[in-house]
Design a protein around this motif. Structure first.
Motif, short mmCIF file in Angstrom:
data_model
loop_
_atom_site.label_atom_id
_atom_site.label_comp_id
_atom_site.label_asym_id
_atom_site.label_seq_id
_atom_site.Cartn_x
_atom_site.Cartn_y
_atom_site.Cartn_z
N SER A 101 0.87 -1.36 0.04
CA SER A 101 0.19 -0.14 -0.22
C SER A 101 1.06 1.26 -0.06
CB SER A 101 -1.29 -0.05 1.14
OG SER A 101 -0.14 -0.01 2.51
N ARG A 102 1.85 1.21 0.75
CA ARG A 102 2.55 2.40 0.31
C ARG A 102 3.64 2.52 -1.01
NH1 ARG A 102 4.75 0.61 5.95
NH2 ARG A 102 6.29 -0.90 4.82
N THR A 103 4.36 1.40 -1.24
CA THR A 103 4.53 1.61 -2.83
C THR A 103 3.70 1.53 -3.66
OG1 THR A 103 4.80 -1.15 -2.69
CG2 THR A 103 6.62 0.70 -1.62
N GLY A 104 2.90 1.19 -3.83
CA GLY A 104 1.95 0.71 -5.37
C GLY A 104 1.84 0.51 -5.59
N ASN A 105 2.25 -0.99 -5.49
CA ASN A 105 3.50 -2.40 -6.46
C ASN A 105 2.12 -2.92 -6.87
OD1 ASN A 105 4.32 -3.90 -8.33
ND2 ASN A 105 5.87 -4.57 -6.34
N TRP A 106 1.00 -2.63 -6.61
CA TRP A 106 -0.17 -3.64 -6.29
C TRP A 106 0.78 -4.60 -7.59
CZ3 TRP A 106 -2.56 -3.87 -2.51
CH2 TRP A 106 -2.72 -3.32 -1.43
N SER A 107 0.36 -4.88 -8.93
CA SER A 107 1.02 -5.51 -10.29
C SER A 107 1.43 -6.44 -9.71
CB SER A 107 1.20 -4.87 -11.26
OG SER A 107 2.16 -4.54 -10.99
N ALA A 108 1.96 -6.77 -8.31
CA ALA A 108 2.04 -7.75 -7.61
C ALA A 108 1.92 -8.86 -7.83
CB ALA A 108 3.69 -7.73 -7.14
N TRP A 109 0.56 -8.64 -7.29
CA TRP A 109 -0.74 -9.62 -6.55
C TRP A 109 -1.36 -10.51 -7.70
CZ3 TRP A 109 -1.40 -9.83 -0.90
CH2 TRP A 109 -0.26 -9.44 -0.22
N ARG A 110 -1.31 -9.49 -8.87
CA ARG A 110 -2.35 -9.93 -9.88
C ARG A 110 -2.21 -11.88 -10.14
NH1 ARG A 110 0.03 -7.18 -15.25
NH2 ARG A 110 -0.49 -5.31 -13.79
N LEU B 140 -3.06 -13.70 -8.41
CA LEU B 140 -4.02 -13.96 -7.39
C LEU B 140 -5.06 -14.27 -7.86
CD1 LEU B 140 -3.45 -12.15 -3.72
CD2 LEU B 140 -2.51 -14.75 -4.41
N VAL B 141 -5.48 -13.74 -9.14
CA VAL B 141 -6.51 -13.55 -9.95
C VAL B 141 -6.98 -14.60 -10.38
CG1 VAL B 141 -7.69 -12.89 -12.01
CG2 VAL B 141 -6.42 -11.27 -10.97
N LEU C 272 -12.62 -21.35 -7.91
CA LEU C 272 -13.12 -20.79 -6.14
C LEU C 272 -14.53 -21.43 -6.81
CD1 LEU C 272 -13.06 -19.85 -3.64
CD2 LEU C 272 -14.11 -17.87 -4.60
N PRO C 273 -15.20 -20.90 -7.93
CA PRO C 273 -16.65 -21.77 -7.89
C PRO C 273 -16.08 -23.00 -7.48
CG PRO C 273 -16.38 -20.09 -9.37
CD PRO C 273 -14.69 -20.25 -9.00
N THR C 274 -15.19 -24.25 -8.46
CA THR C 274 -15.07 -25.34 -8.10
C THR C 274 -15.50 -25.95 -6.93
OG1 THR C 274 -12.82 -25.29 -8.65
CG2 THR C 274 -14.28 -25.21 -9.99
N TRP C 275 -15.01 -25.12 -6.31
CA TRP C 275 -14.41 -25.60 -4.45
C TRP C 275 -15.57 -25.72 -4.09
CZ3 TRP C 275 -10.90 -26.84 -1.23
CH2 TRP C 275 -11.54 -26.58 0.32
N VAL D 13 0.13 -22.39 -5.19
CA VAL D 13 1.79 -21.50 -5.49
C VAL D 13 1.43 -20.41 -5.48
CG1 VAL D 13 2.26 -21.33 -8.01
CG2 VAL D 13 1.61 -23.54 -7.00
N THR D 14 0.23 -19.14 -5.81
CA THR D 14 0.08 -18.37 -6.45
C THR D 14 0.57 -17.41 -5.61
OG1 THR D 14 -2.03 -18.12 -5.78
CG2 THR D 14 -1.51 -18.67 -8.15
#
Length: 281
Positions: free
Chosen positions: A133-142, A144-145, A151-154, A190-191
């Motif tokens: 949140s401080r660095t703004g590097n949100w693309s690194a969390w991509r 998780l998409v 998830l629906p199959t679970w 993995v993600t």
């Protein structure tokens, strides 16, 4: 052209490995083709690359990547132990033989250990999220998409399995009820490991994650010992052949967790020079 399976196998390698050998490996796959044997070799190589990451010559960067690899591998081993524990409980509860009190106590200890390790991992994830949140590097969390399509199959897996039990000819429904959650669990293991590598945390956060991984490794080891002992003590000799993969997985996860956590802690405690192991990128 590289087919989708081979491309996904190439993406399974750690970012540091792809930065150094990605172009050469992709060219090699284009020459050899994306046969199933090639894809299998790529997946095995990706696993080895995560367990034994490529380290640069610079001491600070070597420590950074060692801690990143340690954190990622520890998470994967915790997921493996977490998935094995309910399977062992289910096998023992459905068996025709009574469960001894000692076996039940072992599994209770393992369950509490995994819950405690989960809280430690949650604290580490919150620290990583606060830094992002401080660095703004949100693309690194991509990455998780990738959890969204599985998830629906679970969530609907119990309904699919119940329908398959009522309608015996719906084999594909039962297969989806089993393979869908398996895909979600693998993706869940993995993600987050990929996210840790892509985020490139600061030295402070990375040391916190690496040192907390030692406690997680001991929790994984406790679970591995409990699951193995429970199955050995409470299953007949004939059934042990069927259940043997479960203690094998937990023991392997325990060894990997202890080894990688020890290496990560050693890198975190190393203070050769007062140099940050890498700033925000």
């Amino acid at each position: 052209m590289i087919d989708m399976a081979a491309r996904l196998a190439l993406r399974a390698y750690p970012p540091s490995f792809r930065e150094r050998y990605g172009c050469e490996l992709e060219a090699l796959v284009e020459d050899t083709g994306g046969r199933p044997s090639v894809v299998a070799d790529l997946l095995i190589g990706a696993l080895r690359a995560w367990l034994h990451p490529v380290m640069p010559n610079e001491s600070a960067e070597r420590r950074r990547r060692r801690m990143q690899a340690s954190v990622a591998t520890t998470w994967v081993t915790w997921c493996a132990a977490l998935y094995a524990l309910p399977i062992v409980n289910f096998i023992l509860s459905e068996g025709p033989w009574p469960t001894p009190v000692l076996v039940r106590r072992l599994l209770d200890v393992a369950q509490y250990a995994m819950y405690g390790a989960g809280l430690i991992l949650l604290v580490g994830a919150l620290a990583l999220l606060a830094e992002t949140s401080r660095t703004g590097n949100w693309s690194a969390w991509r990455p998780l998409v990738a959890l969204l399509p599985t998830l629906p199959t679970w969530l609907i897996a119990p309904l699919l399995l119940a329908f398959a039990s009522i309608e015996p000819f719906s084999y594909w429904v039962g297969a989806l009820g089993v393979l869908g959650p398996a895909a979600f669990l693998i993706t869940m293991a993995v993600t987050p490991a990929v996210v840790v590598t892509r985020c490139r945390p600061s030295a402070k956060v990375l040391r916190l994650l690496a040192l907390s991984g030692v406690a997680v490794a001991f929790a994984v080891t406790t679970t591995g010992i409990a699951c193995g002992a429970a199955l050995i003590m409470n299953t007949p000799d004939a059934a042990q052949l069927v259940t043997m993969p479960i203690p094998a997985v937990t023991v392997t996860a325990s060894i990997a967790a202890l080894v990688t956590a020890g290496r990560g802690a050693k890198a975190a405690l190393h203070r050769e020079h007062p140099v940050d192991l890498g700033g925000d990128v």
